[in-house]
Scaffold this motif. Structure first.
Motif, short mmCIF file in Angstrom:
data_model
loop_
_atom_site.label_atom_id
_atom_site.label_comp_id
_atom_site.label_asym_id
_atom_site.label_seq_id
_atom_site.Cartn_x
_atom_site.Cartn_y
_atom_site.Cartn_z
N PHE A 435 -4.29 22.10 -0.93
CA PHE A 435 -4.42 23.54 -0.74
C PHE A 435 -5.28 24.20 -1.82
O PHE A 435 -5.11 25.39 -2.13
CB PHE A 435 -3.04 24.19 -0.70
CG PHE A 435 -2.15 23.68 0.40
CD1 PHE A 435 -2.53 23.78 1.72
CD2 PHE A 435 -0.94 23.07 0.10
CE1 PHE A 435 -1.72 23.30 2.74
CE2 PHE A 435 -0.12 22.59 1.10
CZ PHE A 435 -0.51 22.70 2.43
N SER A 436 -6.21 23.45 -2.37
CA SER A 436 -7.06 23.98 -3.45
C SER A 436 -7.85 25.21 -3.03
O SER A 436 -8.14 26.09 -3.85
CB SER A 436 -8.04 22.90 -3.93
OG SER A 436 -7.35 21.85 -4.56
N TYR A 437 -8.22 25.28 -1.75
CA TYR A 437 -9.02 26.41 -1.26
C TYR A 437 -8.21 27.38 -0.39
O TYR A 437 -8.78 28.30 0.20
CB TYR A 437 -10.21 25.89 -0.45
CG TYR A 437 -11.27 25.21 -1.29
CD1 TYR A 437 -12.31 25.93 -1.86
CD2 TYR A 437 -11.22 23.84 -1.50
CE1 TYR A 437 -13.28 25.30 -2.62
CE2 TYR A 437 -12.19 23.20 -2.26
CZ TYR A 437 -13.21 23.93 -2.82
OH TYR A 437 -14.17 23.30 -3.58
N ALA A 438 -6.90 27.20 -0.34
CA ALA A 438 -6.07 28.04 0.54
C ALA A 438 -5.72 29.36 -0.14
O ALA A 438 -4.55 29.75 -0.23
CB ALA A 438 -4.81 27.28 0.94
N ILE A 439 -6.73 30.05 -0.58
CA ILE A 439 -6.52 31.28 -1.36
C ILE A 439 -6.09 32.45 -0.48
O ILE A 439 -5.60 33.46 -0.98
CB ILE A 439 -7.79 31.66 -2.14
CG1 ILE A 439 -8.98 31.82 -1.19
CG2 ILE A 439 -8.10 30.62 -3.20
CD1 ILE A 439 -10.25 32.28 -1.87
N SER A 440 -6.27 32.34 0.83
CA SER A 440 -5.89 33.43 1.74
C SER A 440 -4.50 33.23 2.32
O SER A 440 -3.98 34.12 3.01
CB SER A 440 -6.90 33.53 2.89
OG SER A 440 -8.20 33.80 2.42
N ALA A 441 -3.90 32.09 2.06
CA ALA A 441 -2.61 31.76 2.67
C ALA A 441 -1.49 32.65 2.15
O ALA A 441 -1.31 32.79 0.94
CB ALA A 441 -2.28 30.30 2.43
N THR A 442 -0.73 33.22 3.05
CA THR A 442 0.42 34.04 2.69
C THR A 442 1.74 33.42 3.14
O THR A 442 2.81 33.82 2.69
CB THR A 442 0.32 35.44 3.32
OG1 THR A 442 0.25 35.30 4.75
CG2 THR A 442 -0.93 36.16 2.83
N ASP A 443 1.67 32.41 3.99
CA ASP A 443 2.89 31.87 4.60
C ASP A 443 2.85 30.34 4.65
O ASP A 443 1.92 29.75 5.20
CB ASP A 443 3.03 32.44 6.02
CG ASP A 443 4.30 32.00 6.71
OD1 ASP A 443 5.16 31.40 6.06
OD2 ASP A 443 4.44 32.28 7.92
N PHE A 444 3.89 29.72 4.05
CA PHE A 444 4.04 28.26 4.12
C PHE A 444 5.38 27.90 4.76
O PHE A 444 6.00 26.91 4.40
CB PHE A 444 3.95 27.65 2.71
CG PHE A 444 2.55 27.52 2.19
CD1 PHE A 444 1.78 26.40 2.47
CD2 PHE A 444 1.98 28.54 1.44
CE1 PHE A 444 0.48 26.28 2.00
CE2 PHE A 444 0.68 28.43 0.97
CZ PHE A 444 -0.07 27.30 1.24
N GLU A 445 5.80 28.68 5.72
CA GLU A 445 7.07 28.42 6.37
C GLU A 445 7.05 27.09 7.13
O GLU A 445 6.18 26.83 7.95
CB GLU A 445 7.42 29.55 7.34
CG GLU A 445 8.75 29.37 8.03
CD GLU A 445 9.13 30.54 8.92
OE1 GLU A 445 10.05 30.38 9.74
OE2 GLU A 445 8.50 31.62 8.79
N SER A 446 8.01 26.24 6.81
CA SER A 446 8.21 24.96 7.50
C SER A 446 6.99 24.04 7.44
O SER A 446 6.83 23.15 8.27
CB SER A 446 8.58 25.19 8.98
OG SER A 446 9.78 25.93 9.09
#
Length: 712
Positions: A435-446
């Motif tokens: 997730f090195s580039y997952a800078i926009s991610a707000t949700d890691f549910e499940s």
């Protein structure tokens, strides 16, 4: 007569039909020079233009009865690309001065228009239509000294030359005089070179002298430059160039939002400081294409189950090239559903790597007909590449054994990783750079729920996910996970919810003390360690940085944000006294330690700072090894209304049940509803099973268990 009608018809056609396509704009220059040349100053008659009377025939009427003559006021005419020559006459106009004794109407005509008209207006292409310097290339004049002439803007970036011819009204075939005309080149902005990427182009620009600003128009369609220039000249129509930029803002311009590997045509119109458009230039640019490092590569098994067919898990708009691994390749540009894109193999290999280079919206196995087959065919992701991915859902791909780091920003536009790898039971490890580039991610549910093969988590897994708000169920059911790195959530300062985050991690032995050190907004930790059956201890200060408060969301109010926090942690032996010290506004502590069958004692002051708690249902239900509890355990909880099954099944509990001293008297929980204590406590409305099975308590026989007041 017939020739006159034909001529009139041609003139009408070009003035009404074609002239609106002729006009283009360029900046005014050399105004003073033009005025001098046209007005003629005080030159001698020897310096005047062509005075030839060649072709003169009888029939001219003169003002002095002498031989007719005609003299221009200059040797030639120089017209600027656009602008004012003399503000007296307005923009793009000038006074054409001459001297003549002919009183008959004179016919003025541009040589280019004359030749064009003589040819009957026949053209092979739009490029063959000449650019006329004058707005009216053919006109009649009665004045003996001057006439006002309107000239077109020169939208070309080179000079235009022509000759103005003068005919007698009664002698249409005889030239009385002529003069050379030159219109200056329009100012210009040109593309020197450009740098391309997959979805944008940065152009380096070069402007001619006097350019103040410019407008840019880009299109996928190749429009002849002459057509754009003529459109601009028509009524000074530069509507395509509304995107204006000042030259002082820099000599580069970026075109963004372009498609990969596509050619674009760019038209640039220059503007001067008087807000006049001028020359228009044209160039073409091409965006870059993804290289091998940008490919998405997936390894599939070829089996009897899938009949040696690969079904691609692509959903949404797909555009790009697929290399099937057997020497064949195809191009896709359409909207698809998972399994729509497929390829059958005749080769004997048991595995095949399929590469995709392009853009796609979503990866998903959601297909009622072949979805289960797809979930048992994908063996690994060899490379994520960069495919402009917006969603990733590989839920229940039980054959997926390995996933790589994201090296090219494949996940940079994904906002939610909900269920991305849920049920991928063959994954044993996660790469630290996933997730090195997952800078926009707000949700890691499940995200990794039920990844039962997972044994460890890299410490920096979420280091760049600074926008994340939820880690609900992120590692739920990871039954082989043995430890949690202390800095796993170190950079996730915006997270607010971790419901069931490690629930079902049955091999987890301990929790690092600083796990939530930087999660100051963390508020919902319901069932976070539910069924962590190997967990033996809880570190001091675990939630000391988290300002956990009550939840106002009505949908979650029934259970609250601490409900079941350590339920069924069957190996848990002790609890630190400061575990809830920073949770002063929490109102629900239901099922906190339900089923913690190894818990032997509760520390003094465990709930001292939790004065607003109203629900303690099932809090210690099933803690069969619990032997002692502080009698002051609930001293500060005067608002309790529900204690249903509070100590149900705590068969080892000894001593006296908790009580609070009021005016020197012990007031047990079951005595709080006595009318004499109405001003001390809120009425407890649910108490069934609160002390059921606690028959070793010293006051067990005093605990009521009657209609309307059940406590056992």
């Amino acid at each position: 007569m017939r020739s006159i009608k034909l001529l009139n018809r041609c003139i009408f056609y070009f003035l009404v039909v074609l002239l609106p396509v002729f006009t283009v704009s360029v900046t005014m220059t050399s105004c003073d020079k033009l005025i001098d040349l046209i007005e003629g100053g005080e030159e001698d008659e020897d310096d005047l233009g062509d005075t030839s009377d060649e072709g003169y025939e009888d029939g001219f009427h003169t003002s002095d009865g002498k031989e007719p003559y005609f003299k221009f006021g200059a040797e030639n005419i120089v017209v600027p690309a656009c602008g004012y020559v003399d503000e007296t006459y307005g923009n793009n106009t000038f006074a054409l001065r001459y001297e003549t004794n002919i009183v008959d109407e004179l016919h003025f005509c541009l040589e280019s228009f004359n030749k064009f008209n003589e040819n009957g207006g026949q053209i092979e292409s739009a490029d063959d239509i000449p650019f006329f310097i004058f707005r009216e290339p053919d006109f009649y004049v009665s004045s003996p000294t001057e006439t006002i002439v309107y000239f077109n803007t020169n939208a070309k970036t080179e000079t235009i030359t022509d000759k103005l011819l003068v005919y007698g009204y009664n002698n249409p075939d005889s030239i009385i005089a002529s003069i050379q005309i030159m219109q200056e080149a329009g100012k210009s902005v040109r593309v020197v070179d450009y740098e391309k990427s997959i979805n944008s182009v940065v152009m380096n620009l070069e402007a001619s002298e006097g350019v103040y600003a410019y407008g840019i128009y880009s299109t996928e369609d190749s429009i002849p430059l002459s057509e754009i220039q003529r459109e601009a000249v028509n009524d000074n129509n530069y509507d395509r160039f509304m995107n204006i930029r000042l030259l002082e803002e820099g000599n580069t311009y970026e075109l963004e939002g372009l498609d990969e590997g596509k050619k674009y045509f760019v038209y640039i119109a220059a503007k001067d400081k008087f807000d006049n458009f001028s020359g228009i230039t044209q160039t073409s640019v091409t965006t870059d294409v993804r290289g091998e490092e940008h490919e998405l590569r997936m390894k599939f098994a070829l089996t009897s189950l899938n009949e040696n067919t690969v079904y691609l898990p692509f959903w949404g708009n797909v555009r790009g090239y697929i290399t099937w691994g057997d020497g064949s390749e195809e191009y896709i540009d359409k909207y698809v559903y998972p399994g729509d894109i497929r390829h059958s193999y005749k080769i004997s290999s048991q595995e095949v790597v399929v590469a995709f280079r392009g853009s796609l919206e979503k990866i998903s196995m959601e297909n009622q007909r072949v979805g289960s087959v797809m979930c048992k065919s994908l063996l690994s992701i060899e490379q994520w590449g960069d495919t402009d991915l917006l969603e990733l859902d590989l839920e229940d791909v039980v054959t997926l054994e390995s996933i790589p780091d994201d090296l090219c920003g494949a996940f940079s536009d994904i906002k939610s990783f909900e269920n991305s790898f849920k049920g991928c039971t063959s994954i044993t490890s996660i790469p630290s750079g996933l997730f090195s580039y997952a800078i926009s991610a707000t949700d890691f549910e499940s995200t990794f729920e039920d990844c039962t093969g997972l044994t460890e988590i890299p410490e920096n897994l979420f280091a760049n996910c600074t926008s994340t708000r939820s880690f609900d169920q992120v590692f739920y059911g990871c039954s082989n996970l043995e430890m949690i790195p202390e800095k796993l959530f170190y950079n996730n300062s915006n997270v607010v919810s971790m419901q069931y985050a490690f629930s079902g991690c049955s091999k987890l032995v301990s929790i690092p003390a600083g796990l939530f050190k930087n999660n100051t907004y963390l508020n919902d930790i319901k069932c976070m360690f539910y069924r962590c059956s190997s967990l033996k201890t809880i570190p001091e200060g675990l939630f000391s940085s988290c300002h956990i408060s009550y939840i106002t969301d009505i949908q979650h109010y029934q259970y609250g944000n601490l409900y079941g926090l350590f339920t069924d942690c069957t190996s848990l032996e002790s609890i630190p006294s400061d575990l809830f010290s920073n949770m002063g506004n929490v109102d629900n502590m239901g099922a906190l330690f339900r089923g913690c069958s190894s818990l032997k004692a509760l520390p003094e002051g465990l709930f001292d700072n939790n004065k607003n708690v109203t629900f303690f249902e099932d809090a210690f239900n099933g803690c069969t090894s619990l032997t002692t509890i502080p009698v002051t355990l609930f001293d500060n909880q005067r608002k309790i209304v529900k204690v249903k099954n509070l100590f149900n099944g705590c068969s080892s509990l000894t001593g006296e049940s908790p009580y609070t001293m009021i005016d020197g008297k012990k007031v047990h929980l079951y005595e709080r509803n006595n009318p004499e204590y109405n001003t001390q406590f809120i009425e407890i409305i649910e108490s069934v099973g609160a002390f059921r099975g606690c028959n070793k308590l010293d006051d067990y026989d005093n605990i009521p268990n009657e209609s309307g007041n059940y406590w056992k």
